[in-house]
Design a protein around this motif. Structure first.
Motif, short mmCIF file in Angstrom:
data_model
loop_
_atom_site.label_atom_id
_atom_site.label_comp_id
_atom_site.label_asym_id
_atom_site.label_seq_id
_atom_site.Cartn_x
_atom_site.Cartn_y
_atom_site.Cartn_z
N LEU A 47 97.52 25.19 43.36
CA LEU A 47 97.11 24.64 42.02
C LEU A 47 98.71 24.17 41.33
N TYR A 48 99.57 25.02 41.69
CA TYR A 48 100.98 24.72 41.37
C TYR A 48 101.23 23.48 41.77
N CYS A 49 101.12 23.24 43.18
CA CYS A 49 101.40 21.96 44.27
C CYS A 49 100.61 20.64 43.29
N LEU A 50 99.37 21.03 43.05
CA LEU A 50 98.58 19.97 42.46
C LEU A 50 99.18 19.28 41.02
N VAL A 87 93.51 35.33 36.98
CA VAL A 87 94.71 35.05 37.58
C VAL A 87 95.54 34.17 36.61
N TYR A 88 96.64 34.43 36.69
CA TYR A 88 97.63 33.92 35.65
C TYR A 88 98.91 33.20 36.62
N LEU A 89 99.10 31.95 36.15
CA LEU A 89 100.22 31.16 36.90
C LEU A 89 101.05 30.79 35.82
N ASN A 90 102.30 31.31 36.06
CA ASN A 90 103.47 31.11 35.13
C ASN A 90 103.01 31.46 33.53
N SER A 100 88.35 25.35 41.51
CA SER A 100 87.81 24.32 41.84
C SER A 100 87.80 23.75 43.03
N ILE A 101 86.97 22.69 43.51
CA ILE A 101 86.71 22.05 44.70
C ILE A 101 88.14 21.21 45.18
N VAL A 107 93.84 24.27 49.95
CA VAL A 107 94.60 25.48 50.08
C VAL A 107 94.85 25.83 51.55
N SER A 108 93.87 25.45 52.49
CA SER A 108 94.25 25.96 53.80
C SER A 108 95.74 25.36 54.48
N PRO A 109 95.95 24.13 54.00
CA PRO A 109 97.24 23.81 54.42
C PRO A 109 98.50 24.48 53.76
#
Ligand code: DC
Length: 234
Positions: A47-50, A87-90, A100-101, A107-109
């Motif tokens: 999610l961070y990367c997106l 779950v908390y991100l930053n 989410s889809i 996520v796998s890569p």
């Protein structure tokens, strides 16, 4: 039950969407243990990367991601009583967003990257330092806690897993078609089993649980019997 019940590390590994988290959460609740969904950590990084535009058309800007690793802070809030796992991100609650889809498709890569795995494994070991933990994932019994007291390897037919996941997402109001879900599950199985670092595989001493046709209640009876035998072993 004796004092040993307080000291177990329980590793639950297995395929995507085969009910690992339902099983692990329910077990943690019964034992009054911490529950950690390690997949949520890989999802949070994705999610961070997106959010930071580090993934474009499934291609990851690895250099920038690795430079940003120190800026990714993941934390959890688990309430066993009402089965809440947040779950908390930053510092921001991203419990829904990580499911989410779009995150599932990417996520796998992300979870294939060695440096990412290293950071996640360090965090997971820290969370399990005091034992009394049920952790689910892909490499918990093989890599994260190879000396776990109990290791379970879960599986279920891919079609049954896709149907369960589809139902779950539809109930959450997500606009999704079944074929896409099944494709995503099969793709993730392939990547998880074939990646270079920490591929998904059953630890030699893990107990196999195929829950294609077994209810959660039956699974709990089965695992509590295993735990009771374990703590009365010596
Ligand atoms: O359990 P999940 O589907 O939420 O996991 C998301 C992804 O993270 C999955 O495709 C594999 C990866 N994963 C991993 O590589 N190692 C773990 N211990 C947990 C998850």
């Amino acid at each position: 039950m004796n004092d040993k019940i307080k000291k177990l590390t329980i590793a639950i590994d297995g395929y995507s969407s085969c009910g690992k988290s339902t099983f692990a959460k329910e077990l943690a609740k019964r034992l009054n243990y911490i529950y950690i969904d390690s997949g949520a950590m890989y999802r949070a990084v994705t999610l961070y990367c997106l959010q930071q535009n580090l993934i474009k058309n499934k291609s990851i800007n690895k250099t920038q991601l690795l430079n940003s690793l120190k800026d990714i802070n993941i934390s959890f809030n688990y309430e066993p009583g009402n089965q809440v796992f947040e779950v908390y991100l930053n510092g921001i609650n991203q419990t829904e967003e990580i499911r989410s889809i779009e995150v599932s498709n990417n996520v796998s890569p992300i979870s294939k990257i060695k440096e990412i795995r290293k950071k996640m494994v360090e965090m997971q070991r820290e969370l399990g330092r005091n034992k009394q933990i049920v952790m689910d994932g892909r490499d918990i019994g093989t890599v994260v806690f190879p000396h776990s007291d109990i290791k379970i390897f879960m599986t279920a037919d891919p079609e049954i897993r896709a149907q369960r996941r589809y139902k779950e997402l539809i109930e959450k109001g997500q606009d999704i078609n079944y074929t896409e879900i099944e494709k995503n599950i099969r793709e993730r199985d392939y990547i998880d089993e074939n990646r270079e670092f920490s591929p998904l595989k059953k630890a030699e001493d893990a107990i196999l649980l195929d829950n294609s046709h077994i209810s959660v209640k039956e699974q709990m009876i089965w695992i509590m019997d295993i735990i009771n035998k374990k703590i009365n072993e010596d």
